[in-house]
Scaffold this active site. Sequence first.
Site: not given
Ligand code: HEM
Length: 323
Positions: A64, A68, A72, A93, A192-193
Amino acid sequence: MKSCNCSPYLLPLILMVLCLSVDVRSQLTTDFYAQSCPNVLKIVRREVMNALEKEMRMAASLLRLHFHDCFVNGCDGSILLDGSDGEKFAFPNVNSVRGFEVVDSIKTALENACSGTVSCADILAIAARDAVLLSGGPSWRVLLGRRDGLAANQTGANINLPAPFDPIDTIKQKFEAVGLDNTDVVALSGAHTVGQARCLLFKSRFAGTVDPTLDADMAADLQSLCAQSSDDNATAALDRNSVDVFDNHYFKNLQSQRGLLASDQGLFSSDEGVAATKDLVDAYSSDGKLFFSDFANAMIKMGNASPLTGSAGEIRKNCRAVN
Ligand code: HEM
Ligand SMILES: *[C@@H]1O[C@H](CO)[C@@H](O)[C@H](O)[C@H]1NC(C)=O
Ligand SMILES: *[C@@H]1O[C@H](CO)[C@@H](O)[C@H](O)[C@H]1NC(C)=O
């Protein structure tokens, strides 16, 4: 006399060769550090493995961070800069992105091996690849040669990063702004897997009426999870089937209304999703190999988002501060 015939052609030729070489140098390459830091990939892999031994979720967090960063001001390591006006404190963030200590340990190991050579932006790109691979996902050859930005952009982070409450059309626009298309949106959402999300970011789906596109049993589970935490910090797996494994189950979840975030489920269930993204969800759900190859391609594309190259920016000594 004979050489005079050639001379009018010589200057344009030299200029052409110069232009070509400048053009080539501005591109990222897989062997950028072959001479200057030949063990860079081994060193990053070792540090990522150490981090995952302590906590498997760190794979998700590192993946992630690269995302991020790239959304930006391009992939320039700007998310790593400390300071109250930094990107770390932007809404998407704050209290959310993690992994900065792991990036520090990678940077320290690289400074010991080849001081002042490998950018923090490249560290994020390599670590993201390793995190995916070590979680069971696909691998790809990481393009390298990014340099580090000189400033963070908190406003940019607030504007450019997608929110889980955004309609699918808005998410598509935010991806388009960094050169990513509809296929990239769906493939990259498959990130998100792995990883987790806080109640804060999905509890609206069952406050009052339950979102009709959220499976009822899952809604009940989440409701009781979130009720235990007054500060919304409790977390649920983004892929409740296999939180630490990089597979295509995320897409199967969407088909059975078990996406965690509204933006996940929307790819399959929303009207815009049906129009643009649902067919891809179905394709990735039935063909894990297709998901892996599209994901790898999309990661390379994302990593190409306006990198600083040549003499732009700098190679930071400490990823948290400009030199
Ligand atoms: C499509 C639009 C996307 C939205 C709206 C989104 C939103 C979010 C949100 C809300 C979370 C949880 C954050 C928290 O609990 O504080 C999250 C976690 C995460 N996102 Fe996304 N995301 C998106 C796309 C992506 C992409 C493109 C990637 C990577 C290529 C990604 C990778 C991840 C990962 C791996 C997590 C888990 C992080 C952790 O457990 O530390 N996301 N995302
Ligand atoms: C919830 O998260 C915020 C931000 O990380 C933190 O300040 C607060 O202490 C957390 N609450 C608990 C109970 O951990
Ligand atoms: C910050 O990001 C926004 C949105 O991408 C952009 O318009 C702006 O030019 C950026 N500011 C700086 C100083 O880079």
